[in-house]
Write an enzyme that holds these catalytic residues in place. Structure first.
Site, PDB file in Angstrom:
ATOM      1  N   LEU A  27       0.866  -1.176   0.000  1.00 24.67           N
ATOM      2  CA  LEU A  27       0.000   0.000   0.000  1.00 24.67           C
ATOM      3  C   LEU A  27       0.901   1.223   0.000  1.00 24.67           C
ATOM      4  O   LEU A  27       1.923   1.252   0.695  1.00 24.67           O
ATOM      5  CB  LEU A  27      -0.897   0.036   1.245  1.00 24.67           C
ATOM      6  CG  LEU A  27      -2.164  -0.829   1.246  1.00 24.67           C
ATOM      7  CD1 LEU A  27      -2.817  -0.775   2.628  1.00 24.67           C
ATOM      8  CD2 LEU A  27      -3.152  -0.370   0.183  1.00 24.67           C
ATOM      9  N   ASP A  28       0.528   2.245  -0.771  1.00 24.18           N
ATOM     10  CA  ASP A  28       1.291   3.485  -0.772  1.00 24.18           C
ATOM     11  C   ASP A  28       1.279   4.107   0.622  1.00 24.18           C
ATOM     12  O   ASP A  28       0.339   3.885   1.402  1.00 24.18           O
ATOM     13  CB  ASP A  28       0.688   4.482  -1.764  1.00 24.18           C
ATOM     14  CG  ASP A  28       0.803   4.016  -3.200  1.00 24.18           C
ATOM     15  OD1 ASP A  28       1.752   3.271  -3.501  1.00 24.18           O
ATOM     16  OD2 ASP A  28      -0.061   4.396  -4.014  1.00 24.18           O
TER      17      ASP A  28
END
Length: 312
Positions: A42-43
Site C-alpha cells: 500500500l502506498d
C-alpha cells in the site's frame, strides 16, 4: 521451555504515512522474527488492509497477492498531480468551473472505467522498467513509459459528492470531491482510475484518500493496529489452515498420509480432480501440510508447509 516460532497470516490495518516496508519492520520487531513478508503493498498515503505472512506461512503469500481488492477512495476533480495522488506535486489546476461535471457526466466517465479495461499504470508506481522502479526513474526526472495492462473493475460507484473551493499554489480553485467504492482485480491502480476519469471530464484529477477494505475474503474489520503495543500480535496471527480453508477446497489426511505427502510422495485421496490448489490438512490437529493438485485420485505437492521449528 520451548516455544513454537511465530507462524501465520497477520491482518494489519496500515495507518497513513508509513510504507508497507515499515509495517513489515514493525511486525518483525514485535514478533521477534526475521522471516516476514507481505502480499501486496500500500502506498504511504493509503490506509487499510495489509496481509503479512510470518514464518512458514510466507509460502501462502504467493496465493494471496493475486486476490481481488476493494477500496474506498476520494477523487478530487479539478487538480492533477504528478503522482495521481495527494503525495504528488500539482501539475495542472484547471478547476471545474469551465467543465461539465454534472452527476450525469461524472457517471459516464466512471462507467467507462468499469468492466475489463486496458489501464496504463501511474508513472509513480513500483513497476520495474529495465530493472529499476518506475517511481525512482520519475523522481529523478527520467522519462517513464509504462505499458497498458488488462485489469477488471467489477465495481466503481460514486457514493458521495462535495463541491468546494480549495487553494492550489495560492490560487482559489473550484473542485469536486467524489467519494467512491472500487472493487477490482489485483494490479489495478485506483490512482490511474482517478487520473483517467479526470482526463475524460477535461478537469484533471487525483486521489486525496485511499483505503483498502477487502483482499479476497479478508476484511480490514478483522485487522489489528500494529503500532498499538497493547495488541497481542502473536495471538492475532491467523493459523495457516484457517487461511487456506477460506481460499481452497480441503482434503483431510491421517498422520501417515500427511508424513508421506510432506516427504514428497504422491498419495491417494478420495477427492475430485481440480485445476486449482487444494489444502491438505491433518485430520487430527488441523495443520496445513501443503497445497496440492489432484489428478486421478492422486495428490501432488504444489507447496509444502513444514512443521514450524521451536525456539527456546
Amino acid at each position: 521451555m520451548l516455544e513454537t516460532a511465530p507462524d501465520g497470516i497477520l491482518l494489519v490495518d496500515k495507518p497513513q504515512g508509513i510504507s508497507s516496508h515499515r509495517a513489515v519492520s514493525i511486525a518483525r520487531r514485535r514478533l521477534d522474527l526475521k522471516k516476514i513478508g507481505h502480499a501486496g503493498t500500500l502506498d504511504p498515503m493509503a490506509t487499510g488492509l495489509l496481509l503479512l505472512g510470518a514464518g512458514p506461512s510466507t509460502r501462502l503469500l504467493t496465493h494471496l497477492v493475486g486476490l481481488d481488492k476493494t477500496y474506498t477512495a476520494t477523487i478530487r476533480l479539478g487538480v492533477a498531480t504528478d503522482s495521481d495522488d495527494a503525495d504528488g506535486t500539482p501539475v495542472a489546476a484547471l478547476g471545474v468551473a469551465d467543465a461539465d461535471v454534472s452527476d450525469e457526466a461524472v457517471e459516464r466517465a466512471v462507467a467507462a472505467q468499469r468492466g475489463p479495461i486496458s489501464q496504463v499504470p501511474s508513472t509513480v508506481s513500483a513497476i520495474k522498467v529495465d530493472g529499476r522502479r518506475a517511481y525512482d526513474l520519475a523522481r529523478k526526472g527520467e522519462a517513464v513509459t509504462l505499458t497498458a495492462r488488462s485489469v477488471t473493475v467489477s465495481q466503481f460507484d460514486v457514493t458521495g459528492r462535495n463541491d468546494r473551493v480549495v487553494t492550489v499554489d495560492g490560487v482559489e480553485t473550484a473542485v469536486v470531491d467524489l467519494d467512491v467504492v472500487v472493487s477490482c482485480t489485483s494490479g489495478t491502480y485506483v490512482r490511474a482510475l482517478a487520473r483517467d476519469v479526470g482526463a475524460a471530464l477535461g478537469t484533471g484529477a487525483h486521489l486525496t484518500a485511499l483505503r483498502r477494505t477487502l483482499v479476497g475474503p479478508f476484511s480490514v474489520a478483522d485487522a489489528i493496529d500494529l503500532e498499538d503495543e497493547a495488541v497481542d500480535v502473536h495471538a492475532a496471527l491467523a493459523r495457516p489452515a484457517d487461511i487456506a480453508r477460506q481460499l481452497f477446497p480441503v482434503v483431510a489426511l491421517d498422520a501417515i498420509a500427511a508424513k508421506d505427502l510432506a516427504d514428497g510422495k504422491r498419495i491417494s485421496a478420495d477427492h475430485p480432480d481440480t485445476d486449482g490448489p487444494v489444502a491438505a490438512v491433518t485430520a487430527r490437529d488441523d495443520r496445513l501440510v501443503g497445497l496440492v493438485s489432484v489428478r486421478r485420485g492422486l495428490l501432488r505437492v504444489i507447496t509444502n508447509f513444514p512443521t514450524n521449528g521451536a525456539t527456546a
